[in-house]
Scaffold this active site. Structure first.
Site, PDB file in Angstrom:
ATOM      1  N   HIS A 137       0.785  -1.277   0.187  1.00  0.00           N
ATOM      2  CA  HIS A 137      -0.009   0.180   0.041  1.00  0.00           C
ATOM      3  C   HIS A 137       0.719   1.202   0.053  1.00  0.00           C
ATOM      4  CE1 HIS A 137      -2.958   3.051   1.076  1.00  0.00           C
ATOM      5  NE2 HIS A 137      -2.168   3.397   2.205  1.00  0.00           N
TER       6      HIS A 137
ATOM      7  N   HIS B  61       1.263   4.827  -2.897  1.00  0.00           N
ATOM      8  CA  HIS B  61       1.662   6.080  -2.526  1.00  0.00           C
ATOM      9  C   HIS B  61       2.920   6.441  -3.512  1.00  0.00           C
ATOM     10  CE1 HIS B  61      -1.208   7.431   0.387  1.00  0.00           C
ATOM     11  NE2 HIS B  61      -1.136   6.606   0.988  1.00  0.00           N
TER      12      HIS B  61
ATOM     13  N   GLU C 296      -6.197   9.292  -0.675  1.00  0.00           N
ATOM     14  CA  GLU C 296      -6.318   8.039  -0.230  1.00  0.00           C
ATOM     15  C   GLU C 296      -7.555   7.226  -1.049  1.00  0.00           C
ATOM     16  OE1 GLU C 296      -4.355   5.816   1.451  1.00  0.00           O
ATOM     17  OE2 GLU C 296      -3.431   6.845   2.711  1.00  0.00           O
TER      18      GLU C 296
ATOM     19  N   SER D 281      -4.038   0.264  -4.311  1.00  0.00           N
ATOM     20  CA  SER D 281      -3.244  -0.775  -3.812  1.00  0.00           C
ATOM     21  C   SER D 281      -4.173  -1.859  -3.366  1.00  0.00           C
ATOM     22  CB  SER D 281      -2.426  -0.301  -2.677  1.00  0.00           C
ATOM     23  OG  SER D 281      -3.220   0.322  -1.819  1.00  0.00           O
TER      24      SER D 281
END
Length: 297
Positions: free
Chosen positions: A162, A167, A208, A227
């Site tokens: 993730h 990111h 997010e 993700s």
């Protein structure tokens, strides 16, 4: 999706100096003593890290590299179908390895020449003000552990997949990375916990779990969606609402399941104008005025 008990799993340093990650009984690795020892050792690397020093190397096992390779391969297929063009271009620009877990120091060395961002190791949960504040300086807190091998396509907590696939690829974009920095500046600027929570919720529903109209269809740019092997297939069927600062900053969300409410930007320009403009200028007073009469969920 992240199981709440695990997202807030405590990391304790014992009297003898050992570090222990307290996994919930429902965690896939709870009954695996080898995995638990690995988690403790990897958390200890972050606990002992001194800011400014190179990030300690996590000695990943062959099995852990296999998990990364499997998930990386499967997500790459889904990204071509569901991710925004800006994210795809940034991922190509960054060039993460697909066959092994990159070290956070390596990710930093790939990112820094592109957008100036570097990674900091995190043993577990980082307090909101610390996590968001350092974004202004081009730092991103990241865990180093990877999900249990028995459930390679599921994680009950934010792992290195993730933090890096989600990111780092976004942070390789000049435009997305600027939004991260603006969020960090906003978090630094405000003093009240209420204002900080508002800023964090806007971040949640954008960087997010953000979606936007891109290439004439709904695509994702949020790291949480990009993700997640399962969530990336489901987001188009959720309750998609217009981008709205007040709504994002006051909407309750449940981290234990797929996000059923998402906010759509009409373009990257639109996201930068609305959310980037908000983060660039907001303070305690402006957020208080915005939320006057609204009880936050």
């Amino acid at each position: 999706m992240f199981e709440e008990a695990q997202y807030f799993a405590p990391v304790a340093t014992r009297e003898d100096g050992t570090v222990e990650v307290e996994l919930a009984a429902s965690h896939p690795g709870f009954a695996d003593p080898v995995y638990r020892l690995r988690r403790n050792a990897i958390a200890a690397l972050a606990v002992g890290h001194v800011p400014g020093a190179p990030i300690p190397t996590a000695e990943y096992t062959g099995q852990e590299h296999e998990v990364w390779a499997l998930v990386s391969r499967e997500l790459a297929i889904k990204h071509r179908r569901y991710a925004t063009a800006e994210y795809l271009d940034a991922a190509e620009r960054l060039g993460l390895p697909a066959d092994r877990i990159p070290q956070l120091q390596e990710v930093s060395e790939l990112l820094e020449p592109l957008t100036g961002f570097r990674y900091l190791p995190a043993a577990g949960l980082v307090p909101l003000r610390d996590f968001y504040g350092v974004l202004a300086d081009g730092f991103f807190h990241s865990t180093q552990y990877i999900r249990h091998h028995s459930t390679p396509l599921y994680t009950p907590e934010p792992d290195v997949i993730h933090e890096v696939i989600g990111h780092a690829n976004a942070l390789a974009s000049d435009r997305y990375s600027r939004l991260y920095r603006l969020a960090g500046g906003a978090a630094r600027r405000v003093e009240s916990e209420q204002a900080l929570e508002f800023i964090s919720k806007v971040f949640w529903f954008t960087l997010e779990f953000g979606v936007m109209t891109d290439q004439n269809e709904l695509r994702a740019y949020g790291a949480g969606i990009l993700s997640s092997y399962g969530e990336i297939e489901e987001f188009r069927g959720m309750d998609i609402r217009p981008l709205d600062l007040l709504a994002m900053g006051t909407t309750h969300y449940d981290i234990t399941k797929y996000q059923d409410v998402l906010f759509r930007a009409e373009s990257l320009d639109h996201l930068e104008d609305v959310v980037g403009g908000f983060w660039a200028t907001c303070d305690d007073e402006s957020i208080a005025r915005l939320t006057a009469g609204v009880r936050q969920g």
